[in-house]
Scaffold this motif. Structure first.
Motif, PDB file in Angstrom:
ATOM      1  N   TYR A   1      -8.853 -18.728  20.990  1.00 47.09           N
ATOM      2  CA  TYR A   1      -8.952 -17.229  21.063  1.00 47.09           C
ATOM      3  C   TYR A   1      -9.714 -16.833  19.760  1.00 47.09           C
ATOM      4  O   TYR A   1      -9.764 -17.523  18.785  1.00 47.09           O
ATOM      5  CB  TYR A   1      -7.587 -16.654  21.044  1.00 47.09           C
ATOM      6  CG  TYR A   1      -6.982 -17.103  22.449  1.00 47.09           C
ATOM      7  CD1 TYR A   1      -7.249 -16.246  23.487  1.00 47.09           C
ATOM      8  CD2 TYR A   1      -5.875 -17.967  22.461  1.00 47.09           C
ATOM      9  CE1 TYR A   1      -6.761 -16.665  24.816  1.00 47.09           C
ATOM     10  CE2 TYR A   1      -5.291 -18.285  23.561  1.00 47.09           C
ATOM     11  CZ  TYR A   1      -5.600 -17.713  24.785  1.00 47.09           C
ATOM     12  OH  TYR A   1      -4.991 -17.955  25.782  1.00 47.09           O
ATOM     13  N   SER A   2      -9.938 -15.781  19.609  1.00 53.87           N
ATOM     14  CA  SER A   2     -10.486 -14.926  18.249  1.00 53.87           C
ATOM     15  C   SER A   2      -9.689 -13.476  17.920  1.00 53.87           C
ATOM     16  O   SER A   2      -9.169 -13.191  18.876  1.00 53.87           O
ATOM     17  CB  SER A   2     -11.782 -14.907  18.312  1.00 53.87           C
ATOM     18  OG  SER A   2     -12.258 -13.812  19.340  1.00 53.87           O
ATOM     19  N   THR A   3      -9.786 -13.507  16.739  1.00 55.62           N
ATOM     20  CA  THR A   3      -9.231 -12.042  16.169  1.00 55.62           C
ATOM     21  C   THR A   3      -9.779 -11.611  15.008  1.00 55.62           C
ATOM     22  O   THR A   3     -10.840 -12.721  14.394  1.00 55.62           O
ATOM     23  CB  THR A   3      -7.500 -12.126  16.031  1.00 55.62           C
ATOM     24  OG1 THR A   3      -7.280 -10.999  15.805  1.00 55.62           O
ATOM     25  CG2 THR A   3      -7.400 -13.078  14.771  1.00 55.62           C
ATOM     26  N   CYS A   4      -9.634 -10.520  14.447  1.00 56.89           N
ATOM     27  CA  CYS A   4     -10.288 -10.066  13.360  1.00 56.89           C
ATOM     28  C   CYS A   4      -9.408  -9.683  12.089  1.00 56.89           C
ATOM     29  O   CYS A   4      -8.298  -9.127  12.381  1.00 56.89           O
ATOM     30  CB  CYS A   4     -11.298  -8.684  13.616  1.00 56.89           C
ATOM     31  SG  CYS A   4     -12.743  -8.929  14.429  1.00 56.89           S
ATOM     32  N   TYR A   5      -9.640 -10.194  11.173  1.00 62.80           N
ATOM     33  CA  TYR A   5      -8.558  -9.721   9.859  1.00 62.80           C
ATOM     34  C   TYR A   5      -9.178  -8.497   9.533  1.00 62.80           C
ATOM     35  O   TYR A   5     -10.098  -7.987   9.131  1.00 62.80           O
ATOM     36  CB  TYR A   5      -8.923 -10.856   8.540  1.00 62.80           C
ATOM     37  CG  TYR A   5      -8.159 -10.617   7.425  1.00 62.80           C
ATOM     38  CD1 TYR A   5      -6.751 -10.671   7.580  1.00 62.80           C
ATOM     39  CD2 TYR A   5      -8.697 -10.275   6.429  1.00 62.80           C
ATOM     40  CE1 TYR A   5      -5.750 -10.654   6.585  1.00 62.80           C
ATOM     41  CE2 TYR A   5      -7.875 -10.143   5.134  1.00 62.80           C
ATOM     42  CZ  TYR A   5      -6.519 -10.191   5.295  1.00 62.80           C
ATOM     43  OH  TYR A   5      -5.723 -10.021   4.023  1.00 62.80           O
ATOM     44  N   PRO A   6      -8.002  -7.414   9.506  1.00 61.03           N
ATOM     45  CA  PRO A   6      -8.317  -6.181   9.471  1.00 61.03           C
ATOM     46  C   PRO A   6      -9.225  -5.731   8.186  1.00 61.03           C
ATOM     47  O   PRO A   6      -8.908  -6.267   7.108  1.00 61.03           O
ATOM     48  CB  PRO A   6      -6.927  -5.326   9.181  1.00 61.03           C
ATOM     49  CG  PRO A   6      -6.068  -6.401  10.150  1.00 61.03           C
ATOM     50  CD  PRO A   6      -6.727  -7.840   9.769  1.00 61.03           C
ATOM     51  N   ALA A   7      -9.950  -4.803   8.317  1.00 59.64           N
ATOM     52  CA  ALA A   7     -10.878  -4.313   7.263  1.00 59.64           C
ATOM     53  C   ALA A   7     -10.064  -3.584   6.026  1.00 59.64           C
ATOM     54  O   ALA A   7     -10.483  -3.444   4.776  1.00 59.64           O
ATOM     55  CB  ALA A   7     -11.908  -3.458   7.541  1.00 59.64           C
ATOM     56  N   ASN A   8      -8.759  -3.156   6.425  1.00 57.49           N
ATOM     57  CA  ASN A   8      -7.976  -2.294   5.425  1.00 57.49           C
ATOM     58  C   ASN A   8      -7.122  -3.307   4.713  1.00 57.49           C
ATOM     59  O   ASN A   8      -6.178  -2.814   3.714  1.00 57.49           O
ATOM     60  CB  ASN A   8      -6.981  -1.341   5.959  1.00 57.49           C
ATOM     61  CG  ASN A   8      -6.302  -1.932   7.164  1.00 57.49           C
ATOM     62  OD1 ASN A   8      -6.295  -3.141   7.515  1.00 57.49           O
ATOM     63  ND2 ASN A   8      -5.413  -0.970   7.702  1.00 57.49           N
ATOM     64  N   GLU A   9      -7.087  -4.661   4.943  1.00 53.38           N
ATOM     65  CA  GLU A   9      -6.206  -5.453   4.061  1.00 53.38           C
ATOM     66  C   GLU A   9      -7.191  -6.321   3.055  1.00 53.38           C
ATOM     67  O   GLU A   9      -8.309  -5.956   3.109  1.00 53.38           O
ATOM     68  CB  GLU A   9      -5.891  -6.796   5.040  1.00 53.38           C
ATOM     69  CG  GLU A   9      -4.877  -6.233   6.203  1.00 53.38           C
ATOM     70  CD  GLU A   9      -3.629  -5.731   5.830  1.00 53.38           C
ATOM     71  OE1 GLU A   9      -3.229  -6.103   4.792  1.00 53.38           O
ATOM     72  OE2 GLU A   9      -2.894  -5.061   6.720  1.00 53.38           O
ATOM     73  N   SER A  10      -6.374  -6.653   2.045  1.00 61.57           N
ATOM     74  CA  SER A  10      -6.970  -7.287   0.907  1.00 61.57           C
ATOM     75  C   SER A  10      -7.211  -8.546   1.213  1.00 61.57           C
ATOM     76  O   SER A  10      -6.974  -9.375   2.130  1.00 61.57           O
ATOM     77  CB  SER A  10      -5.895  -7.329  -0.420  1.00 61.57           C
ATOM     78  OG  SER A  10      -4.602  -8.046   0.030  1.00 61.57           O
ATOM     79  N   GLU A  11      -8.411  -9.153   0.284  1.00 58.25           N
ATOM     80  CA  GLU A  11      -8.806 -10.490   0.416  1.00 58.25           C
ATOM     81  C   GLU A  11      -7.671 -11.438   0.251  1.00 58.25           C
ATOM     82  O   GLU A  11      -6.760 -11.455  -0.359  1.00 58.25           O
ATOM     83  CB  GLU A  11      -9.991 -10.675  -0.456  1.00 58.25           C
ATOM     84  CG  GLU A  11     -10.779 -12.136  -0.366  1.00 58.25           C
ATOM     85  CD  GLU A  11     -11.748 -12.256  -1.422  1.00 58.25           C
ATOM     86  OE1 GLU A  11     -13.062 -12.208  -1.199  1.00 58.25           O
ATOM     87  OE2 GLU A  11     -11.425 -12.592  -2.787  1.00 58.25           O
TER      88      GLU A  11
END
Length: 347
Positions: free
Chosen positions: A274-284
């Motif tokens: 499966y795939s998902t996205c690491y949220p844009a509002n989270e820190s590196e």
């Protein structure tokens, strides 16, 4: 003699052939004549109020006969016996037959793919390849679990293979705008093009990309060159290449690897990809943090990531993962949402 033949022909074509219009006219005539005959028979209690008359007519004509209203005169009784009941039964039979045939025709139109589907935000599958397409639909149903309806659109001479489970549209061409409107191409959220002929896949993909450029377009090609051609014209399109030869070569070097590949792709059993996205509002963060977090909390394994430069398999643990990156993992089931906030709090 000529007049009689003309009248006979006219009655046969306009009266005895019960079109919807003729059936409506006969029903209105039946109501009017029934009222006039009952009125002439002195049945004032049945004809003075329109609602009472219609109620009595329906109950009597259908032979339900509640008995709360009845004719009081001999003439009224003969009107009921000779006209109201026989005429009502005939019209009721005609109406019920017309309704039943209409319902059957409507249902058959859906089975044969001749009716416009009433869905939106759906998965549109263009092409029919027998058991492979059925298996694909089953996997999509397992993945979606009722979230998005599935519409199969085919040029093949088939009926709906899964009636009651999916919608079906039959067309003669995937580029015919009038026919493709039945499948609501413009409102599909995902379009999968899978045909036996690559040239048909290419033309159908180009047409769909032009009608619905925002949809997630997937196209399966046996010839990689045509896949590259589609990618040049439609950069958003995702071209799926044939991997049979690659799997054969890999299995020859690493025996049993083909079973592993099938297991990773299977969505109805065991662990799959499966795939998902690491949220844009989270820190590196780092690959090690994500790997440890999803393994401990979700029993999932990170296998690759894409930070915008292409998919990177088996990334180093020290590799940085910026916000907005796409992550690939294997798990027993798709994880609807990750609690990334708790991961960053634990760091």
């Amino acid at each position: 003699m000529a007049v009689w033949l003309f009248m006979k022909k006219w009655f046969r074509s306009h009266v005895f052939r019960l079109s919807n219009r003729n059936l409506l006219i006969l029903s209105l005539l039946y109501v009017v004549i029934s009222w006039l005959l009952l009125k002439a028979s002195g049945e004032q209690s049945l004809t003075n109020e329109f609602s009472t008359f219609i109620y009595y007519l329906m109950v009597t004509a259908s032979t339900v006969g509640y008995g709360d209203y009845s004719p009081s005169s001999d003439a009224g009784k003969w009107v009921i016996v000779l006209f109201v009941i026989p005429g009502g039964l005939s019209l009721f039979a005609a109406l019920l037959g017309r309704i039943a045939s209409g319902a059957i025709e409507y249902w058959r139109a859906g089975i044969l793919g001749k009716r416009r589907v009433r869905v939106e935000n759906h998965i549109l599958l263009l092409g029919w390849n027998g058991q492979r397409t059925t298996h694909l639909i089953r996997m999509l149903q397992h993945e979606e679990e009722g979230k998005r309806p599935i519409v199969l659109c085919s040029r093949s001479d088939i009926e709906n293979p899964l009636p009651g489970e999916i919608n079906f549209v039959k067309v003669t061409s995937y580029t015919d705008s009038q026919q493709m409107k039945l499948a609501k191409v413009s409102q599909a959220s995902c379009i999968i093009v899978d045909n036996l002929e690559d040239d048909i896949t290419l033309s159908a993909s180009l047409y769909c990309a032009n009608i619905n450029p925002d949809a997630h377009l997937l196209a399966y090609f046996k010839d990689d060159a045509l896949g590259h051609l589609l990618s040049q014209h439609c950069p958003k399109a995702e071209c799926i290449p044939a991997v049979g030869a690659e799997m054969l070569a890999k299995a020859a070097v690493d025996p049993g690897s083909s079973a592993l590949h099938q297991e990773l792709l299977a969505s109805t059993r065991g662990m799959t990809q499966y795939s998902t996205c690491y949220p844009a509002n989270e820190s590196e963060t780092s690959v090690e943090s994500i790997f440890t977090f999803i393994k401990k909390k979700y029993q999932a394994t990170l296998i690759a990531m894409d930070i915008g430069n292409g998919i990177e398999l088996n990334p180093d643990l020290e590799r940085k993962v910026p916000a907005g990156s796409k992550l690939f993992y294997i798990a027993d089931e798709r994880i609807d949402s990750f609690d990334w906030t708790s991961m960053n709090k634990e760091k």
